[in-house]
Design a protein around this motif. Structure first.
Motif, PDB file in Angstrom:
ATOM      1  N   PRO A  78       0.818  -1.213   0.000  1.00 46.95           N
ATOM      2  CA  PRO A  78       0.000   0.000   0.000  1.00 46.95           C
ATOM      3  C   PRO A  78       0.851   1.262   0.000  1.00 46.95           C
ATOM      4  O   PRO A  78       2.026   1.220   0.380  1.00 46.95           O
ATOM      5  CB  PRO A  78      -0.785  -0.122   1.312  1.00 46.95           C
ATOM      6  N   LEU A 110       0.072   3.422   5.335  1.00 46.89           N
ATOM      7  CA  LEU A 110      -0.083   2.296   6.259  1.00 46.89           C
ATOM      8  C   LEU A 110      -1.503   1.726   6.162  1.00 46.89           C
ATOM      9  O   LEU A 110      -2.466   2.386   6.538  1.00 46.89           O
ATOM     10  CB  LEU A 110       0.197   2.773   7.687  1.00 46.89           C
ATOM     11  N   ASP A 111      -1.637   0.531   5.621  1.00 47.12           N
ATOM     12  CA  ASP A 111      -2.949  -0.057   5.375  1.00 47.12           C
ATOM     13  C   ASP A 111      -2.800  -1.587   5.382  1.00 47.12           C
ATOM     14  O   ASP A 111      -2.603  -2.213   4.335  1.00 47.12           O
ATOM     15  CB  ASP A 111      -3.480   0.436   4.016  1.00 47.12           C
ATOM     16  N   PRO A 112      -2.849  -2.190   6.569  1.00 48.37           N
ATOM     17  CA  PRO A 112      -2.601  -3.631   6.671  1.00 48.37           C
ATOM     18  C   PRO A 112      -3.520  -4.474   5.784  1.00 48.37           C
ATOM     19  O   PRO A 112      -3.078  -5.467   5.199  1.00 48.37           O
ATOM     20  CB  PRO A 112      -2.856  -3.930   8.151  1.00 48.37           C
ATOM     21  N   ASN A 113      -4.801  -4.081   5.679  1.00 52.82           N
ATOM     22  CA  ASN A 113      -5.723  -4.866   4.849  1.00 52.82           C
ATOM     23  C   ASN A 113      -5.275  -4.889   3.392  1.00 52.82           C
ATOM     24  O   ASN A 113      -5.320  -5.920   2.724  1.00 52.82           O
ATOM     25  CB  ASN A 113      -7.141  -4.302   4.938  1.00 52.82           C
ATOM     26  N   LYS A 114      -4.851  -3.731   2.915  1.00 52.36           N
ATOM     27  CA  LYS A 114      -4.388  -3.644   1.515  1.00 52.36           C
ATOM     28  C   LYS A 114      -3.101  -4.451   1.341  1.00 52.36           C
ATOM     29  O   LYS A 114      -2.933  -5.140   0.320  1.00 52.36           O
ATOM     30  CB  LYS A 114      -4.158  -2.169   1.161  1.00 52.36           C
TER      31      LYS A 114
END
Lengths: 357, 374
Positions: B79, B82-86
Motif C-alpha cells: 500500500p 499504512l494499510d494492513p488490509n491492503k
C-alpha cells in the motif's frame, strides 16, 4: 429514462414500487411484447435489472480480459481471494446503499469496523465465548452507527458532518482499548474460527456471508415498507415528511444498520485473521462508497442497488487483483479506483441534469 | 440506454485495465534481469512492503538484486500508506498470481499469521523483513536490533552532553504504541539513564504521520518544553521537520531520530550539522539477505533458516551523511557496500539465525547485541 419516484409509488402495491425503485431504468409493470405472461414477467425482470446486469457484464469482461493475459487469475484460489477481499468492505457497502439512498453518507465506517473487530478480539482474549463476543461486537457496531444518526438528528446536521468527527473518534477509541497494539486470542480450533474464518466447499465463509447478506438486504431494500421509506426520504425529504414518514427514526435505523454491518464485517475479519489491530479498515470509507456508487447508487439519494453495490465491491477487488496479476505497482490501484469514482459521480450528475424538465 | 453510468464506467475500467496490461511488462515495479543464474528462470518472487517510502524501496532494491541472481521475475507490492488490509490483499493476490516466494514487512505481525500460514501451506516460501510474524510459517526474519538502534543514537547524544548535565529530553512518536517505534525509544531511554542519570527522558509525545501535521506537532512540542535539552523522533518524517523546527525556534537543543536515515535526501540534510544523528536500517541488505534465503528454499530446496538474522544498522551523523546518502541513492553503491556481508550472512544463516525471543524488538538485554559491519 425517467427516474422512478418511490413516493408516488407509495400508493401502489408494494411489489411494483419496490422493484421500480431498485433500478433507475425500471418500468413499474412487466409489459410483454409477445408471448405468454411468464415470458413477459421474465422480460420485465431483465429490464428492471438491466443496470445490475450491465455491472455484472463489466465484472465478467474485466475478469475475462485479465484471464486472457494471466490464466491463473481464474483459478479457484484467485477467485476465493478476490471475493474474500471484496467481502470485508462489500458487506458495509450493502448498508451504505440504504444511507446513500437517504442522501446521507457515513465516513466513520472504517473506524467503526476497526472498533468492532477490536471489541470482539478483546472479549475473546479475556475468555468470553467467541459467539457471545461476536454478538456484543455487532451490538456495539449498531450503537455506534445509530449514534451518528442520533447526533445528526439532535444537531440538525447531515450524518457526513457528524461522521467527520466520529471517524477519528471511533478509530481513536480502538487505539485506546487495545493499547495501540494488535490483539489476538482464542482457540484456533474453536468452531467460531473454523466456521466463520474458514471455507465451506472451498468457498470462504466470508464470501458466503457476503452473498447471504446481499440477498437479505436486497429483499429489505426492494420488497419491504422500510426499504421503500428509505428511498422515499431520499427522493424527496419534504414530501416524505408531509406524508408522515418518521424521518428521524428512519435515519437512526439506517445508521444502526450500517453499524451492524460494520460489526458483522469486523467479527468476520477477526475470525479470519484470528487477530485484530487498530489499523484495520484504514481507507474503507473510500472503498465502501466506491462500491456503492459503481453499483449504481446515487449520492443524491432516492435510488440505489444492493446487488449493484456487491458487484461494485467485486469490481474494485478485481481491479486490485488485476493490478497485482499484471505486476503493476500498487500505486495505480488507488489511481484507477479514484478515477472510476470520479467518473461515476460526474456521469451521475450529468444524467440527473438531463432528466430535469 | 446508451448513457448508463455503469456502462461508461465499464469503459473506463476496461480502458484502464488494457492500459495497465500494456505497460505492465515495462513497469518499474516488475523486472527480470537474466544477468545471474537460472534456477529461478520463469519463477516469480515478490515483496510486500509496509507502505511507500525510501526505506521500503531500499529493501525492494536488495530483494531484486537477489532475485536477479537466479533470473527470477521480481515484483514489489504494497500500500501507499499504512494499510494492513491492503498489504494483506496484495500478498494474497501475489500468491494467487503464482509467486513462489514472498518477502513481507508483516505489520502487524498477528494479523499476518493466518494469511502467511495459508500461503506456506500451499508451498510458497515466505520470510519477513523488519517486522516478524511469529508463528505464521514465515520462518526467517531479517532486520536490525531495534532497541540497539535507539541506544546507539543515545551514544551520539551523550558525546555532546556533559556528565553532570541535568534536564529533560522529549521523545516523539508518530504512531502511539507501535512496537517497532517504541523499541528504539526504549533503547535510547535505557542508555541515557545509564550514562547520564541527571537527564530524564520523559514519556513520548504523540506527533503525526503526515509531514505537515508532523511539523506542527514538533513546533507544539518544542513550545511546550522550551527548556528541554533535546528532542528525539522515532519516525522517518521527523528528520526534516525537526531540522526545520530547530531552525525556526533558534535554540541550541539537540535533535535526532531513531529512524529517518533511509531517505537519501533526509540523510544529506544531516550533513548540515543541525542534527545529532539518525538511523539507517540497511534496507538493501535486509532485502538481499531475505530474498536470497527465500530463493535458496524455493529454487534449491534448502531448509529455510529458522529465526531472526540481525542485519544491523548504521548511525547517520554529519560526518558520514554524504557517504550513506550515496549508497541509499544508488542501489549499485549499496550492492558494492553490502553484497559481501550479505553473502556471508546467507552462507552462515543457520548459525546466525537466533531463536525468536518473546519480543526481540524490546528485549532490553539485547542492547549490546553485536552490530554486524560490512
Amino acid at each position: 429514462m425517467a427516474q422512478s419516484s418511490p413516493l408516488l409509488g407509495a400508493t401502489e402495491p408494494a411489489p411494483a414500487h419496490g422493484d421500480a425503485a431498485a433500478s433507475s431504468s425500471a418500468p413499474t409493470t412487466a409489459s410483454g411484447s409477445g408471448g405468454g405472461p411468464g415470458r413477459g414477467r421474465s422480460k420485465g425482470l431483465i429490464v428492471r435489472r438491466m443496470d445490475e446486469i450491465r455491472v455484472l457484464g463489466v465484472l465478467v469482461v474485466l475478469v475475462v480480459i485479465v484471464t486472457v493475459f494471466h490464466p491463473q487469475f481464474l483459478s479457484i484460489a484467485s477467485i476465493a481471494n478476490i471475493t474474500q477481499q471484496a467481502s470485508f468492505f462489500g458487506i458495509i457497502a450493502l448498508g451504505m446503499v440504504f444511507l446513500l439512498s437517504m442522501g446521507e453518507l457515513d465516513l466513520s465506517v472504517g473506524g467503526n469496523f476497526a472498533f468492532c473487530a477490536m471489541v470482539v478480539a478483546l472479549l475473546v482474549q479475556s475468555g468470553v465465548n467467541p459467539w457471545l463476543a461476536a454478538l456484543a461486537a455487532v451490538a456495539v457496531g449498531g450503537c455506534l452507527g445509530a449514534l451518528n444518526a442520533l447526533l445528526s438528528n439532535a444537531l440538525r446536521v447531515p450524518i457526513i458532518v457528524i461522521s467527520l468527527g466520529t471517524l477519528a473518534a471511533y478509530r481513536g477509541a480502538s487505539l485506546i482499548i487495545s493499547g495501540a497494539g494488535s490483539v489476538s486470542g482464542g482457540d484456533p480450533d474453536d468452531p467460531f474460527f473454523a466456521v466463520l474464518g474458514g471455507s465451506i466447499g472451498g468457498i470462504p465463509a466470508l464470501s458466503i456471508a457476503f452473498l447471504v447478506l446481499t440477498i437479505i438486504l436486497t429483499f429489505v431494500y426492494t420488497k419491504t415498507s422500510f426499504g421503500f421509506a428509505v428511498r422515499a426520504v431520499g427522493s424527496n425529504p419534504h414530501a416524505a415528511r408531509l406524508s408522515g414518514y418518521p424521518i428521524n427514526r428512519i435515519r437512526i435505523t439506517v445508521g444502526a444498520l450500517v453499524g451492524v454491518l460494520c460489526g458483522i464485517s469486523g467479527i468476520l475479519s477477526f475470525a479470519f485473521f484470528q487477530a485484530s489491530d487498530p489499523a484495520v479498515g484504514t481507507g474503507y470509507e473510500l472503498l465502501v462508497v466506491a462500491a456503492a456508487v459503481i453499483g449504481g447508487t446515487t449520492l443524491s439519494g432516492g435510488r440505489g442497488s444492493v446487488v449493484g453495490a456487491a458487484l461494485g465491491a467485486l469490481i474494485v477487488s478485481v481491479i486490485n487483483g488485476a493490478l497485482t496479476a499484471f505486476g503493476v505497482s500498487a500505486n495505480y490501484a488507488g489511481f484507477v479506483t479514484g478515477l472510476v469514482i470520479v467518473g461515476a459521480v460526474a456521469l451521475d450528475s450529468v444524467l440527473k441534469r438531463r432528466k430535469r424538465p | 440506454m446508451s448513457h448508463s453510468p455503469r456502462l461508461l464506467i465499464a469503459g473506463a475500467a476496461l480502458a484502464a485495465t488494457a492500459l495497465l496490461a500494456g505497460c505492465s511488462s515495462g513497469g518499474a515495479a516488475s523486472s527480470t534481469d537474466g544477468s545471474g543464474g537460472s534456477d529461478g528462470a520463469g519463477q516469480k518472487l515478490a515483496m510486500v512492503g509496509l507502505y511507500a517510502a525510501p526505506y521500503t524501496d531500499g529493501v525492494a532494491d536488495g530483494a531484486k538484486a537477489a532475485a536477479d541472481l537466479d533470473g527470477a521475475e521480481f515484483t514489489q507490492y504494497g500500500p501507499v500508506t499504512l494499510d494492513p488490509n491492503k498489504a494483506i490483499s496484495d500478498f494474497q493476490n501475489a500468491v494467487a498470481a503464482g509467486a513462489t516466494g514472498v518477502l513481507v514487512q508483516a505489520f502487524p505481525g498477528d494479523l499476518w499469521v493466518a494469511p502467511i500460514k495459508k500461503a506456506t501451506g500451499v508451498g510458497v516460501t515466505v520470510a519477513t523483513s523488519d517486522v516478524p510474524s511469529v508463528g505464521s510459517g514465515a520462518l526467517t526474519n531479517v532486520g536490525p536490533q531495534k532497541v540497539a538502534m535507539g541506544a546507539a543514537l543515545a551514544d551520539e547524544y551523550i558525546k555532546q552532553l556533559p556528565e553532570d548535565a541535568t534536564g529533560i529530553i522529549v521523545p516523539g512518536i508518530c504512531v502511539a504504541g507501535l512496537r517497532s517505534l517504541t523499541a528504539p525509544i526504549e533503547g535510547f531511554t535505557t542508555r541515557m539513564e545509564q550514562e547520564r542519570p541527571g537527564i530524564d527522558v520523559i514519556e513520548a509525545e504523540v506527533t503525526a504521520g503526515d509531514p505537515p501535521s508532523n511539523f506542527a506537532a514538533w513546533q507544539r512540542i518544542q513550545a511546550k518544553y522550551p527548556d528541554a535539552l533535546g528532542f528525539v523522533g522515532a519516525c522517518d518524517q521527523d528528520l526534516t521537520n525537526m531540522v526545520k523546527m530547530k531552525q525556526q525556534a533558534g535554540g541550541d537543543f539537540l535533535i535526532g531520530v531513531t529512524a529517518g536515515g533511509d531517505d537519501p535526501v533526509a540523510a544529506k540534510s544531516i550533513a548540515g550539522g543541525e542534527m545529532v544523528g539518525a538511523v539507517t536500517q540497511r534496507p538493501w541488505l535486509q532485502g538481499y539477505v531475505g530474498m536470497r534465503l527465500i530463493a535458496n528454499t524455493a529454487f534449491r530446496d534448502a531448509a529455510q533458516p529458522e529465526g531472526w538474522i540481525n542485519t544491523g544498522f548504521d548511525i547517520v551523523t554529519p560526518d558520514n551523511a554524504e557517504e550513506i546518502a550515496s549508497l541509499l541513492e544508488d542501489p549499485a553503491v549499496a550492492q558494492k557496500t553490502f553484497e559481501a556481508l550479505g553473502d556471508t550472512m546467507v552462507d552462515d544463516a543457520d548459525a546466525l539465525a537466533s531463536e525468536h525471543p518473546v519480543d526481540y524488538l524490546t528485549e532490553s538485554d539485547g542492547i549490546d547485541t553485536e552490530n554486524p559491519m560490512p
